[in-house]
Design a protein around this motif. Structure first.
Motif, short mmCIF file in Angstrom:
data_model
loop_
_atom_site.label_atom_id
_atom_site.label_comp_id
_atom_site.label_asym_id
_atom_site.label_seq_id
_atom_site.Cartn_x
_atom_site.Cartn_y
_atom_site.Cartn_z
N MET A 185 0.84 -1.20 0.00
CA MET A 185 0.00 0.00 0.00
C MET A 185 0.87 1.24 0.00
N LYS A 186 0.30 2.32 -0.59
CA LYS A 186 0.99 3.61 -0.54
C LYS A 186 -0.01 4.66 -0.06
N LEU A 187 0.47 5.55 0.79
CA LEU A 187 -0.38 6.67 1.20
C LEU A 187 0.19 7.93 0.55
N ILE A 188 -0.67 8.63 -0.20
CA ILE A 188 -0.24 9.86 -0.85
C ILE A 188 -0.71 11.02 0.02
N GLY A 189 0.22 11.94 0.30
CA GLY A 189 -0.19 13.06 1.16
C GLY A 189 0.92 14.05 1.41
N SER A 190 0.72 14.85 2.47
CA SER A 190 1.72 15.85 2.84
C SER A 190 1.90 15.82 4.35
N HIS A 191 2.99 16.45 4.81
CA HIS A 191 3.25 16.49 6.25
C HIS A 191 2.35 17.48 6.98
N SER A 192 1.76 18.42 6.22
CA SER A 192 0.98 19.45 6.89
C SER A 192 -0.51 19.11 6.98
N ASP A 229 -2.43 -2.37 -3.26
CA ASP A 229 -1.44 -3.10 -4.07
C ASP A 229 -1.95 -3.39 -5.47
N ASP A 230 -3.28 -3.48 -5.63
CA ASP A 230 -3.81 -3.72 -7.00
C ASP A 230 -4.12 -2.39 -7.70
N GLU A 231 -3.59 -1.28 -7.15
CA GLU A 231 -3.71 0.08 -7.75
C GLU A 231 -5.06 0.74 -7.49
#
Ligand code: GSF
Length: 201
Positions: A1-8, A55-57
């Motif tokens: 898994m990937k988490l897309i984001g920002s630190h803020s 994982d499967d997009e």
């Protein structure tokens, strides 16, 4: 898994805290949604983070859907009660915390518009929401050890993310003085590794 984001982003922080509490592995990929170079729409047509890429997009958004997915996937350390009134009450806490963030972000963005274009009425309207939510959170928390029930839950995570965001973006807001119980609660949450490792920056 990937988490897309920002630190803020406080919504992203909420998801990162859930991942850490549940000890789930997930790659964190930064994406600045405000940069003209962002390609976030390829993952989320709403153009917002967080996005969880499986994982499967498959892409999952928004933060409330993501945390629900994560909590149901890993049964250890349940953060949302599984059924009934308890579940609804935790989700109401989350709605209040997210809504306070929505209002605070609206204030921030309006405040960044050029002089002559920004509306003080709009900023004041959002500021009233922030104040009303703080008062409501403080009343509901009272002297209880946790926002909901007898243990740490998503309610504490959502409230902690929202308070941390206020402290980060609006240090002039005096919520820590006005609501000592919220200050104490945030300090207690900040002792957890999941909160410490996700402080907004
Ligand atoms: C809110 C996400 C959001 O507004 C959720 O995931 O819970 N209800 C959604 N994210 C902001 C980043 S931030 O300010 O936290 C975002 O991506 N904004 C970009 C835009 O175009 O609104």
């Amino acid at each position: 898994m990937k988490l897309i984001g920002s630190h803020s982003s406080p919504y992203v922080r909420k998801v990162r805290i859930v991942l850490a509490e549940k000890k789930m592995e997930c790659e964190f990929v930064l994406n600045d949604v405000w940069s003209p170079a962002t390609d976030i729409e390829l993952l989320n047509p709403l153009g917002k983070v967080p996005v969880l890429v499986l994982d499967d997009e498959t892409c999952i958004y928004d933060s409330r859907v993501i945390v629900e997915y994560l909590d149901s996937r890993a049964p250890i350390q349940r953060l949302i009660p599984e059924t009934g009134r308890e579940r609804t009450e935790v989700k109401v806490w989350e709605t209040l915390a997210d809504g306070m963030q929505d209002a605070a972000i609206a204030m921030l963005l309006e405040g960044r518009r050029p002089e002559g274009e920004k509306s003080q009425n709009w900023i004041a309207r959002q500021a009233r929401k922030v104040d009303a939510v703080l008062a409501s959170m403080s009343r509901s928390l009272g002297k209880n050890p946790w926002c909901y029930g007898r243990s740490f839950s998503l309610a504490d995570i959502a409230v902690g993310s929202a308070l941390g965001y206020l402290a980060f973006r609006f240090p002039e807001n005096n919520w820590q003085k006005t609501y000592p119980n919220l200050r104490g609660h945030y300090e207690k949450l900040m002792q957890r590794d999941s909160f410490k490792s996700t402080e907004p920056k």
